[in-house]
Design a protein around this motif. Sequence first.
Motif, PDB file in Angstrom:
ATOM      1  N   THR A  35       0.826  -1.203   0.000  1.00 23.68           N
ATOM      2  CA  THR A  35       0.000   0.000   0.000  1.00 23.68           C
ATOM      3  C   THR A  35       0.859   1.251   0.000  1.00 23.68           C
ATOM      4  OG1 THR A  35      -0.150   0.164   2.417  1.00 23.68           O
ATOM      5  CG2 THR A  35      -1.767  -1.230   1.307  1.00 23.68           C
ATOM      6  N   GLU A  36       0.378   2.284  -0.649  1.00 26.36           N
ATOM      7  CA  GLU A  36       1.097   3.552  -0.734  1.00 26.36           C
ATOM      8  C   GLU A  36       1.345   4.143   0.645  1.00 26.36           C
ATOM      9  OE1 GLU A  36       3.127   6.485  -2.788  1.00 26.36           O
ATOM     10  OE2 GLU A  36       2.168   4.688  -3.617  1.00 26.36           O
ATOM     11  N   GLN A  37       0.394   3.993   1.535  1.00 28.73           N
ATOM     12  CA  GLN A  37       0.506   4.565   2.871  1.00 28.73           C
ATOM     13  C   GLN A  37       1.699   4.015   3.632  1.00 28.73           C
ATOM     14  OE1 GLN A  37      -2.662   3.509   5.521  1.00 28.73           O
ATOM     15  NE2 GLN A  37      -2.361   5.265   6.872  1.00 28.73           N
ATOM     16  N   ARG A  38       2.078   2.772   3.351  1.00 30.68           N
ATOM     17  CA  ARG A  38       3.156   2.126   4.097  1.00 30.68           C
ATOM     18  C   ARG A  38       4.513   2.203   3.385  1.00 30.68           C
ATOM     19  NH1 ARG A  38       1.269  -1.212   8.316  1.00 30.68           N
ATOM     20  NH2 ARG A  38      -1.005  -1.338   8.409  1.00 30.68           N
ATOM     21  N   LEU A  39       4.575   2.836   2.248  1.00 27.46           N
ATOM     22  CA  LEU A  39       5.846   2.992   1.533  1.00 27.46           C
ATOM     23  C   LEU A  39       6.581   4.239   2.008  1.00 27.46           C
ATOM     24  CD1 LEU A  39       4.696   2.167  -2.112  1.00 27.46           C
ATOM     25  CD2 LEU A  39       6.278   0.797  -0.729  1.00 27.46           C
ATOM     26  N   ARG A  40       7.886   4.133   2.134  1.00 27.80           N
ATOM     27  CA  ARG A  40       8.692   5.324   2.374  1.00 27.80           C
ATOM     28  C   ARG A  40       8.870   6.075   1.057  1.00 27.80           C
ATOM     29  NH1 ARG A  40      14.021   3.656   5.972  1.00 27.80           N
ATOM     30  NH2 ARG A  40      13.021   2.197   7.415  1.00 27.80           N
ATOM     31  N   PRO A  41       9.174   7.390   1.106  1.00 29.18           N
ATOM     32  CA  PRO A  41       9.581   8.075  -0.116  1.00 29.18           C
ATOM     33  C   PRO A  41      10.761   7.340  -0.746  1.00 29.18           C
ATOM     34  CG  PRO A  41       9.191   9.655   1.637  1.00 29.18           C
ATOM     35  CD  PRO A  41       9.108   8.289   2.266  1.00 29.18           C
ATOM     36  N   SER A  42      10.813   7.305  -2.066  1.00 28.69           N
ATOM     37  CA  SER A  42      11.767   6.429  -2.753  1.00 28.69           C
ATOM     38  C   SER A  42      13.214   6.683  -2.356  1.00 28.69           C
ATOM     39  CB  SER A  42      11.604   6.570  -4.270  1.00 28.69           C
ATOM     40  OG  SER A  42      11.817   7.918  -4.673  1.00 28.69           O
ATOM     41  N   ASN A  43      13.615   7.946  -2.220  1.00 27.06           N
ATOM     42  CA  ASN A  43      14.998   8.247  -1.859  1.00 27.06           C
ATOM     43  C   ASN A  43      15.275   8.051  -0.377  1.00 27.06           C
ATOM     44  OD1 ASN A  43      15.784   8.900  -4.480  1.00 27.06           O
ATOM     45  ND2 ASN A  43      15.163  11.041  -4.243  1.00 27.06           N
ATOM     46  N   SER A  44      14.229   7.802   0.390  1.00 29.30           N
ATOM     47  CA  SER A  44      14.380   7.611   1.831  1.00 29.30           C
ATOM     48  C   SER A  44      14.439   6.141   2.215  1.00 29.30           C
ATOM     49  CB  SER A  44      13.213   8.290   2.559  1.00 29.30           C
ATOM     50  OG  SER A  44      13.362   8.234   3.952  1.00 29.30           O
ATOM     51  N   GLU A  45      14.059   5.269   1.320  1.00 32.12           N
ATOM     52  CA  GLU A  45      14.057   3.832   1.618  1.00 32.12           C
ATOM     53  C   GLU A  45      15.479   3.318   1.821  1.00 32.12           C
ATOM     54  OE1 GLU A  45      13.301   0.959   2.986  1.00 32.12           O
ATOM     55  OE2 GLU A  45      11.389   1.049   1.888  1.00 32.12           O
ATOM     56  N   VAL A  46      15.694   2.625   2.926  1.00 27.63           N
ATOM     57  CA  VAL A  46      16.962   1.945   3.188  1.00 27.63           C
ATOM     58  C   VAL A  46      16.819   0.516   2.674  1.00 27.63           C
ATOM     59  CG1 VAL A  46      18.552   1.149   4.966  1.00 27.63           C
ATOM     60  CG2 VAL A  46      17.498   3.414   5.157  1.00 27.63           C
ATOM     61  N   GLU A  47      17.530   0.208   1.600  1.00 30.57           N
ATOM     62  CA  GLU A  47      17.322  -1.066   0.917  1.00 30.57           C
ATOM     63  C   GLU A  47      18.005  -2.247   1.597  1.00 30.57           C
ATOM     64  OE1 GLU A  47      15.325  -1.498  -1.487  1.00 30.57           O
ATOM     65  OE2 GLU A  47      14.910   0.562  -2.131  1.00 30.57           O
ATOM     66  N   ARG A  48      19.120  -1.963   2.287  1.00 32.82           N
ATOM     67  CA  ARG A  48      19.881  -3.098   2.820  1.00 32.82           C
ATOM     68  C   ARG A  48      20.664  -2.681   4.058  1.00 32.82           C
ATOM     69  NH1 ARG A  48      24.573  -6.621  -0.381  1.00 32.82           N
ATOM     70  NH2 ARG A  48      24.392  -8.499   0.916  1.00 32.82           N
ATOM     71  N   LEU A  49      20.555  -3.479   5.120  1.00 33.30           N
ATOM     72  CA  LEU A  49      21.369  -3.310   6.318  1.00 33.30           C
ATOM     73  C   LEU A  49      21.890  -4.678   6.741  1.00 33.30           C
ATOM     74  CD1 LEU A  49      19.206  -0.829   8.459  1.00 33.30           C
ATOM     75  CD2 LEU A  49      21.342  -0.314   7.279  1.00 33.30           C
ATOM     76  N   LEU A  50      23.195  -4.775   6.887  1.00 33.19           N
ATOM     77  CA  LEU A  50      23.830  -6.031   7.292  1.00 33.19           C
ATOM     78  C   LEU A  50      25.073  -5.671   8.095  1.00 33.19           C
ATOM     79  CD1 LEU A  50      24.160  -9.117   7.209  1.00 33.19           C
ATOM     80  CD2 LEU A  50      25.373  -8.844   5.028  1.00 33.19           C
ATOM     81  N   GLY A  51      25.075  -6.005   9.379  1.00 33.56           N
ATOM     82  CA  GLY A  51      26.113  -5.506  10.274  1.00 33.56           C
ATOM     83  C   GLY A  51      27.205  -6.497  10.606  1.00 33.56           C
ATOM     84  N   ASP A  52      28.329  -5.936  11.065  1.00 33.45           N
ATOM     85  CA  ASP A  52      29.486  -6.701  11.527  1.00 33.45           C
ATOM     86  C   ASP A  52      29.727  -6.299  12.984  1.00 33.45           C
ATOM     87  OD1 ASP A  52      31.936  -7.776  12.160  1.00 33.45           O
ATOM     88  OD2 ASP A  52      32.953  -7.097  10.344  1.00 33.45           O
ATOM     89  N   SER A  53      29.552  -7.224  13.916  1.00 34.38           N
ATOM     90  CA  SER A  53      29.715  -6.907  15.336  1.00 34.38           C
ATOM     91  C   SER A  53      31.054  -7.373  15.890  1.00 34.38           C
ATOM     92  CB  SER A  53      28.576  -7.540  16.149  1.00 34.38           C
ATOM     93  OG  SER A  53      28.574  -8.948  15.980  1.00 34.38           O
ATOM     94  N   THR A  54      32.052  -7.523  15.014  1.00 35.80           N
ATOM     95  CA  THR A  54      33.360  -8.018  15.448  1.00 35.80           C
ATOM     96  C   THR A  54      33.942  -7.173  16.573  1.00 35.80           C
ATOM     97  OG1 THR A  54      33.849  -8.946  13.275  1.00 35.80           O
ATOM     98  CG2 THR A  54      35.722  -8.496  14.714  1.00 35.80           C
TER      99      THR A  54
END
Length: 357
Positions: free
Chosen positions: A298-317
């Motif tokens: 739904t449009e209501q639940r979408l972030r603005p296109s340039n605001s969307e964070v597509e990927r997060l993957l962390g390193d906790s070393t």
Amino acid sequence: MREDEMNNGARSELRIGAAMVGGDAPVKPDVVAVTGAGGFIGSHLVEALLARGHRVKALVHYTGRGTHGWLDTFSADQLAAIDVHSGDIRDRGTVQRLVEDASVVYHLAALVGIPYSYLAPQSYVETNVVGTLNVLESARTVGTPRVVVTSTSEVYGTAVTVPMTEAHRLRGQSPYSASKIGADKLAESYHLSFGLPVVTLRPFNTYGPRQSTRAVIPTIISQLAAGTGRIELGATKPTRDLLFVADTAAAFIAAGTAPAEAVLGQVFQAATGQETSVGELVRRIAGIFGVTPEIVVTEQRLRPSNSEVERLLGDSTRLRRHTGWQPLSSLDDGLKTTVEWFLDPGNLSRYRADRAV
């Protein structure tokens, strides 16, 4: 994905004490302070601190109804070890009274929810930036031995390189993330400028019991629990590194109890090193329910296109090496625990499945 960050076996309350914090760290009865103590992560951290024998000075947001957030669900024995301060993180006097005599201040108070930050950005600056300034300045004034400041993986924006380390560039892709960058850097400045004993923790996407339905996992669970066979979501392709709340609480305690020379003035991130898409989350959670839902973007639940964070993957070393912390909960176990908690009628009644902001 116009959902809040995917933030964030036995019930969560029982699992917190099992998460590893620097090996067999001794229990100390120190007085510690927690801002945002009535919130999702804050309440779990308070539980974990109580389990270690601490007395807790807990700052909760003042309301005319006299409510204390999730602390209202605590037992009488737990509440007996908590000194509740009702106030506002934006008020310097309130904060200074809280931090007096505390051996560690865990600063978790924040205005969260990425969707709402598009509607009320000034409130995010006032709460997240000015509120953090109040904590830092109060701790400086009274000489607090250690301050653990909460940042977030959202400060990075979409991953440029993976796995992401603490050196990854920062990018404010929403007013929320920009306000957290401001708080993050204020903490850094107070250590470099004034020698304040600060540790900054950037948890990746915490989830678990008590999380707001602004976050995607409770959104999926609450809609499945409604039994309509339909789930309304934002984008389903973005991926997140999902950390169960017991492990996040343990990371805070690791940052607050590790030897000073190992952690002061440093930034650490808590992550699992595994990523999961929103679509995969739906499949796993629906599998727990034994259903195959229809997914409606739904449009209501979408972030603005340039605001969307597509990927997060962390390193906790770095956090693992300096404190001995490690996450103990698998994603499947954490999801089962979370679903079990939300399906308790008393818990589910606190939520609205149709709330997108």
